[in-house]
Design a protein around this motif. Sequence first.
Motif, PDB file in Angstrom:
ATOM      1  N   ALA A  84    -106.951 -16.174 -27.250  1.00 43.09           N
ATOM      2  CA  ALA A  84    -106.430 -16.267 -25.879  1.00 43.09           C
ATOM      3  C   ALA A  84    -106.904 -15.078 -25.044  1.00 43.09           C
ATOM      4  CB  ALA A  84    -104.899 -16.320 -25.903  1.00 43.09           C
ATOM      5  N   GLN A  85    -106.922 -13.887 -25.679  1.00 41.81           N
ATOM      6  CA  GLN A  85    -107.403 -12.688 -24.966  1.00 41.81           C
ATOM      7  C   GLN A  85    -108.806 -12.906 -24.422  1.00 41.81           C
ATOM      8  OE1 GLN A  85    -106.756  -9.610 -28.159  1.00 41.81           O
ATOM      9  NE2 GLN A  85    -106.109  -8.362 -26.405  1.00 41.81           N
ATOM     10  N   GLN A  86    -109.666 -13.479 -25.325  1.00 40.67           N
ATOM     11  CA  GLN A  86    -111.057 -13.634 -24.940  1.00 40.67           C
ATOM     12  C   GLN A  86    -111.207 -14.651 -23.803  1.00 40.67           C
ATOM     13  OE1 GLN A  86    -113.277 -14.311 -28.467  1.00 40.67           O
ATOM     14  NE2 GLN A  86    -114.980 -13.007 -27.787  1.00 40.67           N
ATOM     15  N   ARG A  87    -110.474 -15.738 -23.909  1.00 41.95           N
ATOM     16  CA  ARG A  87    -110.646 -16.830 -22.969  1.00 41.95           C
ATOM     17  C   ARG A  87    -110.031 -16.513 -21.592  1.00 41.95           C
ATOM     18  NH1 ARG A  87    -111.554 -22.152 -24.117  1.00 41.95           N
ATOM     19  NH2 ARG A  87    -111.889 -23.307 -22.177  1.00 41.95           N
ATOM     20  N   LEU A  88    -108.907 -15.810 -21.635  1.00 46.74           N
ATOM     21  CA  LEU A  88    -108.201 -15.572 -20.370  1.00 46.74           C
ATOM     22  C   LEU A  88    -108.493 -14.186 -19.781  1.00 46.74           C
ATOM     23  CD1 LEU A  88    -104.684 -17.128 -21.238  1.00 46.74           C
ATOM     24  CD2 LEU A  88    -106.730 -18.266 -20.368  1.00 46.74           C
ATOM     25  N   ALA A  89    -109.433 -13.458 -20.390  1.00 43.23           N
ATOM     26  CA  ALA A  89    -109.700 -12.071 -19.972  1.00 43.23           C
ATOM     27  C   ALA A  89    -110.070 -11.965 -18.496  1.00 43.23           C
ATOM     28  CB  ALA A  89    -110.831 -11.489 -20.819  1.00 43.23           C
ATOM     29  N   ALA A  90    -109.526 -10.927 -17.858  1.00 44.96           N
ATOM     30  CA  ALA A  90    -109.891 -10.665 -16.467  1.00 44.96           C
ATOM     31  C   ALA A  90    -110.998  -9.627 -16.371  1.00 44.96           C
ATOM     32  CB  ALA A  90    -108.664 -10.198 -15.687  1.00 44.96           C
ATOM     33  N   GLY A  91    -111.260  -8.933 -17.482  1.00 42.06           N
ATOM     34  CA  GLY A  91    -112.359  -7.964 -17.508  1.00 42.06           C
ATOM     35  C   GLY A  91    -112.052  -6.673 -16.769  1.00 42.06           C
ATOM     36  N   PHE A  92    -113.107  -5.908 -16.552  1.00 43.93           N
ATOM     37  CA  PHE A  92    -112.969  -4.586 -15.933  1.00 43.93           C
ATOM     38  C   PHE A  92    -113.782  -4.557 -14.657  1.00 43.93           C
ATOM     39  CE2 PHE A  92    -112.552  -4.163 -20.528  1.00 43.93           C
ATOM     40  CZ  PHE A  92    -111.288  -3.630 -20.589  1.00 43.93           C
ATOM     41  N   ASP A  93    -113.319  -3.813 -13.676  1.00 46.54           N
ATOM     42  CA  ASP A  93    -114.105  -3.791 -12.443  1.00 46.54           C
ATOM     43  C   ASP A  93    -114.586  -2.407 -12.033  1.00 46.54           C
ATOM     44  OD1 ASP A  93    -111.356  -4.304 -10.074  1.00 46.54           O
ATOM     45  OD2 ASP A  93    -111.744  -2.756 -11.555  1.00 46.54           O
ATOM     46  N   ARG A  94    -114.277  -1.420 -12.839  1.00 45.46           N
ATOM     47  CA  ARG A  94    -114.760  -0.087 -12.485  1.00 45.46           C
ATOM     48  C   ARG A  94    -114.768   0.772 -13.738  1.00 45.46           C
ATOM     49  NH1 ARG A  94    -113.167   3.686  -7.267  1.00 45.46           N
ATOM     50  NH2 ARG A  94    -114.697   5.294  -7.800  1.00 45.46           N
ATOM     51  N   VAL A  95    -115.740   1.659 -13.851  1.00 44.21           N
ATOM     52  CA  VAL A  95    -115.797   2.586 -14.983  1.00 44.21           C
ATOM     53  C   VAL A  95    -115.899   4.004 -14.441  1.00 44.21           C
ATOM     54  CG1 VAL A  95    -117.051   3.329 -17.033  1.00 44.21           C
ATOM     55  CG2 VAL A  95    -116.945   0.903 -16.475  1.00 44.21           C
ATOM     56  N   PHE A  96    -115.054   4.903 -14.941  1.00 48.86           N
ATOM     57  CA  PHE A  96    -115.164   6.324 -14.598  1.00 48.86           C
ATOM     58  C   PHE A  96    -115.808   7.043 -15.776  1.00 48.86           C
ATOM     59  CE2 PHE A  96    -111.915   4.793 -11.776  1.00 48.86           C
ATOM     60  CZ  PHE A  96    -112.192   5.457 -10.584  1.00 48.86           C
ATOM     61  N   THR A  97    -116.916   7.718 -15.493  1.00 49.11           N
ATOM     62  CA  THR A  97    -117.702   8.346 -16.554  1.00 49.11           C
ATOM     63  C   THR A  97    -117.555   9.862 -16.464  1.00 49.11           C
ATOM     64  OG1 THR A  97    -119.263   6.534 -16.255  1.00 49.11           O
ATOM     65  CG2 THR A  97    -120.021   8.414 -17.555  1.00 49.11           C
ATOM     66  N   PRO A  98    -117.364  10.540 -17.607  1.00 42.61           N
ATOM     67  CA  PRO A  98    -117.257  12.011 -17.546  1.00 42.61           C
ATOM     68  C   PRO A  98    -118.531  12.611 -16.954  1.00 42.61           C
ATOM     69  CG  PRO A  98    -116.712  11.180 -19.738  1.00 42.61           C
ATOM     70  CD  PRO A  98    -117.243  10.014 -18.976  1.00 42.61           C
ATOM     71  N   ARG A  99    -118.380  13.619 -16.095  1.00 37.58           N
ATOM     72  CA  ARG A  99    -119.538  14.249 -15.463  1.00 37.58           C
ATOM     73  C   ARG A  99    -119.954  15.451 -16.303  1.00 37.58           C
ATOM     74  NH1 ARG A  99    -116.463  14.731  -9.821  1.00 37.58           N
ATOM     75  NH2 ARG A  99    -114.863  15.259 -11.360  1.00 37.58           N
ATOM     76  N   PRO A 100    -121.136  15.389 -16.931  1.00 36.34           N
ATOM     77  CA  PRO A 100    -121.536  16.457 -17.875  1.00 36.34           C
ATOM     78  C   PRO A 100    -121.525  17.836 -17.220  1.00 36.34           C
ATOM     79  CG  PRO A 100    -123.164  14.660 -17.821  1.00 36.34           C
ATOM     80  CD  PRO A 100    -122.166  14.370 -16.746  1.00 36.34           C
ATOM     81  N   GLU A 101    -121.883  17.898 -15.935  1.00 29.07           N
ATOM     82  CA  GLU A 101    -121.980  19.207 -15.280  1.00 29.07           C
ATOM     83  C   GLU A 101    -120.614  19.869 -15.108  1.00 29.07           C
ATOM     84  OE1 GLU A 101    -122.456  16.269 -13.952  1.00 29.07           O
ATOM     85  OE2 GLU A 101    -121.795  16.178 -11.865  1.00 29.07           O
ATOM     86  N   LEU A 102    -119.551  19.093 -15.258  1.00 29.67           N
ATOM     87  CA  LEU A 102    -118.207  19.667 -15.122  1.00 29.67           C
ATOM     88  C   LEU A 102    -117.480  19.784 -16.465  1.00 29.67           C
ATOM     89  CD1 LEU A 102    -116.985  17.932 -11.833  1.00 29.67           C
ATOM     90  CD2 LEU A 102    -117.832  20.265 -12.142  1.00 29.67           C
ATOM     91  N   ALA A 103    -118.198  19.458 -17.544  1.00 28.40           N
ATOM     92  CA  ALA A 103    -117.542  19.449 -18.860  1.00 28.40           C
ATOM     93  C   ALA A 103    -116.934  20.807 -19.193  1.00 28.40           C
ATOM     94  CB  ALA A 103    -118.543  19.024 -19.938  1.00 28.40           C
ATOM     95  N   ASP A 104    -117.678  21.894 -18.917  1.00 30.48           N
ATOM     96  CA  ASP A 104    -117.154  23.231 -19.240  1.00 30.48           C
ATOM     97  C   ASP A 104    -115.918  23.551 -18.417  1.00 30.48           C
ATOM     98  OD1 ASP A 104    -119.070  23.633 -21.091  1.00 30.48           O
ATOM     99  OD2 ASP A 104    -120.357  24.909 -19.830  1.00 30.48           O
ATOM    100  N   ALA A 105    -115.960  23.198 -17.135  1.00 35.21           N
ATOM    101  CA  ALA A 105    -114.816  23.486 -16.266  1.00 35.21           C
ATOM    102  C   ALA A 105    -113.572  22.768 -16.774  1.00 35.21           C
ATOM    103  CB  ALA A 105    -115.133  23.072 -14.827  1.00 35.21           C
ATOM    104  N   TYR A 106    -113.730  21.515 -17.165  1.00 32.54           N
ATOM    105  CA  TYR A 106    -112.555  20.765 -17.624  1.00 32.54           C
ATOM    106  C   TYR A 106    -112.101  21.206 -19.009  1.00 32.54           C
ATOM    107  CZ  TYR A 106    -112.158  17.954 -13.496  1.00 32.54           C
ATOM    108  OH  TYR A 106    -111.927  17.570 -12.214  1.00 32.54           O
TER     109      TYR A 106
END
Lengths: 522, 522
Positions: free
Chosen positions: B484-506
């Motif tokens: 049911a999960q597969q058939r009725l899935a609404a999916g994803f509409d946005r992805v937030f990706t870690p920014r490597p240049e800020l990895a040290d700051a975080y």
Amino acid sequence: MHTYIGLDFGTDSVRAILVDASGALLSSSVAAYSRWGDGRYCAPADGQFRQHPRDYLEALERVLRTLLDGQDRSSVAAIALDTTGSTPCPTDADGTPLALLPGFEDDPDAMFCLWKDHTAVDEAARLNAVAAEWSEGDFRRFEGGIYSCEWFWSKLLHALRRNPRVRAAAAGWTEHCDWMTGVLAGRTAPTSLPRSRCAAGHKAMWAAEWGGLPSQEFLHAVDPLLDGWRDRLYRDTATADRPVGTIALEWAQKLGLPATVVIGGSALDCHFGAVGAGIRPGLLVKVIGTSTCDLLVAPRLDRCIRGICGQVDGSILPGLIGLEAGQSAFGDVYAWFQRLLGWAGDASLQRLEAEAAAIPPGANGVTALDWFNGRRSPDENPALTGTIAGLRLGTTAPMLYRALVEATACGARAIIDRFAEEGIPVRAVAAVGGISRKSPLVMQTLADTLAVPIQVAASDQACALGAAMVAATAAGDFPTLPDAQQRLAAGFDRVFTPRPELADAYRAIYQRYQSLARTITR
Amino acid sequence: MHTYIGLDFGTDSVRAILVDASGALLSSSVAAYSRWGDGRYCAPADGQFRQHPRDYLEALERVLRTLLDGQDRSSVAAIALDTTGSTPCPTDADGTPLALLPGFEDDPDAMFCLWKDHTAVDEAARLNAVAAEWSEGDFRRFEGGIYSCEWFWSKLLHALRRNPRVRAAAAGWTEHCDWMTGVLAGRTAPTSLPRSRCAAGHKAMWAAEWGGLPSQEFLHAVDPLLDGWRDRLYRDTATADRPVGTIALEWAQKLGLPATVVIGGSALDCHFGAVGAGIRPGLLVKVIGTSTCDLLVAPRLDRCIRGICGQVDGSILPGLIGLEAGQSAFGDVYAWFQRLLGWAGDASLQRLEAEAAAIPPGANGVTALDWFNGRRSPDENPALTGTIAGLRLGTTAPMLYRALVEATACGARAIIDRFAEEGIPVRAVAAVGGISRKSPLVMQTLADTLAVPIQVAASDQACALGAAMVAATAAGDFPTLPDAQQRLAAGFDRVFTPRPELADAYRAIYQRYQSLARTITR
């Protein structure tokens, strides 16, 4: 009957009063610093706070014109003034602040570096490191054992290190109170008048014990940029009750004052506030404004008090040791919170105060540390910051305000405790300054937390009143400053008494404060 | 084509969706709880949060009428629902909440005790003390090893201890999700239908290993007031994909639905949210609302995970262990700050967010702990409180907001780190809930802090969608819930990706957070 002018250069404005020899207040006026009011030359997030000398000159003229409007100018016998401090400024060889010279008009490093400026943290650290190891003895020992980034040498060195143009042009360096007095007396050149004992002793490590400022060897060890600066500055200081001269012709003409007006010595504002509030041994005078200055006088001490801001012979009353401590932020903490709330709209302090007063002591479990501008006393540490703990989803703005009020009261208690540990008990407290007259919540919380009664000085202008007392003494109208204090006293108009039924609650709040303070600092 | 109704009873309102067997969203609606909206029966400063059963019944009818307006009612095949939890309520022998009976209408202890109610702190402490010493073994071991004041038994005992009228009248005790399902199925009596595996296993120490609820001897040792309660409650539970019955005649008539509509099993909201977001081994689903619920599924575990909220066979997907952790306050922290500022005026979250986004990571030295509602995971401790350190006079509202965003992100990181330490690595994160769709600053900060990509579920209604998937499975239209999960899935509409240049700051921000957390808790 003679009259006297007392001037008080505060953080935002200069206040002036005219009193007669019976103590009657004849006139008062205020003039704000206009560039400062526009936020110029400051970078609050970096701790940079500078004031332009033109602000002072313009405000001085305005405040005196308003003060004297319709008054009998011929009876004015003397003027004395105080300023904030340490608020030093580089000058040329004539003692003119560099910012008044062409090419330096907009350079913040050529201006007065306001007491609360915290840009010289590195320089203070360097001074402390060298002083701690100095074999001739610790030059900081009459200043609480820790040299502050808010003080003269830290700021001087910071400007020398950071600004080559200022370094090249500076032939002298002056404190705001010394320069201002020199302006009125018409003599600003470095060697032409003795410096304020109060400013020199509390902020520049001047002491009779070592014949003036710290040795050139010491200054060189701190930074070779300081070479030559001991000689270029000053050796002599004087207590404020001694006249420094008579009014400059230019100012006498401008203001229509007699040429005989005596210019008294100067001091840092809170010291004159203590004089104005009737300081005597055993009475702590707490000058409460954006920050606090806590003052005591004591007979000659056989040792150095740990972690306060200074102990200087004659800095408050001639013949007694003046002891100074303080909180780096007091009213500023409330103002911070008001500003924070003000981001969203209208944050009325009156409404905050009313709602906070309805909350029981303890602010529903919220505990704060009042170090939003670092900690001044006990044990100066500018790196400390404000902390708020015990926050819950139900915590409201008035609860948080109450917690901040309790935090500042606990900060005050920590200072009194330190004096007591050092054998200088505080038997009563007199409060001076805007907050002491405007906020019953703050004052009652302070009385409950300190567990001593607090008298609130009746005068709105205790610092200016102290200056007038000093002026009267300098003019020779009273044999000693305490005589002038007695005769010109404005007295107290309100007393806040600790409430015994809340003593346990406030003891518990102070224990929580101490516990959080230990947690955060260890 | 069959259609399915998913219902999601959240903290403030119930949401409903109608989807068809192809996954198309046909309709959705929301109905708020009216008494709750008026702040009734709550005392936020004391941590008391109660909801009236009438709020649920009225909102249920409203939300379904709106949902079905203009829709083909004859094709509706099944309904399933989730609720917040643990949100328990005392009932009479028929399973009717006491607050629906005469004389109890306005008694907060006769109502549902909302998940975030923190009045049962003492009872949780007692349960933990007895459980820690219990020689038969620790009944808390599948619930992270610490029993929360937010959970079933703590709240039940608190009401028994505190309210003699409720104690005398209560013949049973129900979770919101069980009662609501019973209402729709027309059978609320305690023994008439199996309880939710999810609610029982995660919140009431139910486990197949000890044949149901904790032993009567244990409950007696906690408090003799609990005598008889094991038998009076339930023994059987079921996973949500199993049908519990068909719709009650009353509701079918009221809504114009076929009498054949299947009522599926129920669960706590975030568990269905995880189903709706496509949970599978390795994907952490973070349901972000006022608080967060962090969910993982894993094959059978050979040990108990320290300091999370629970591990229950089949609580999310049948045949897999459902692991739950969470943060006690997330959106609530921002809402708190907005309320604080709102005291003064209009505190627009949008403006706060825009200004905070312009401040570099680290919020100018301000560090906060996100424990404004205690800490849920890792290592539950409701006594912990929010703390803000590093405050300076220059600290602004947007800086403080940014610090709070960073604090909640660090709280999220602490949970992922704990799973990793326990051998359950998180390879990706899916975010569900209002904040994940509304606040790019929060989501980007979360991705940077967690250092894994975060997919945002496309559905505004992931929990209700999960409920619809469960309904479809319970109706027999799909062989398993993952189908049911597969058939009725609404999916994803946005992805937030870690920014490597800020990895040290975080990384540095997270170190500061951990350091402050250690300081405050040691």
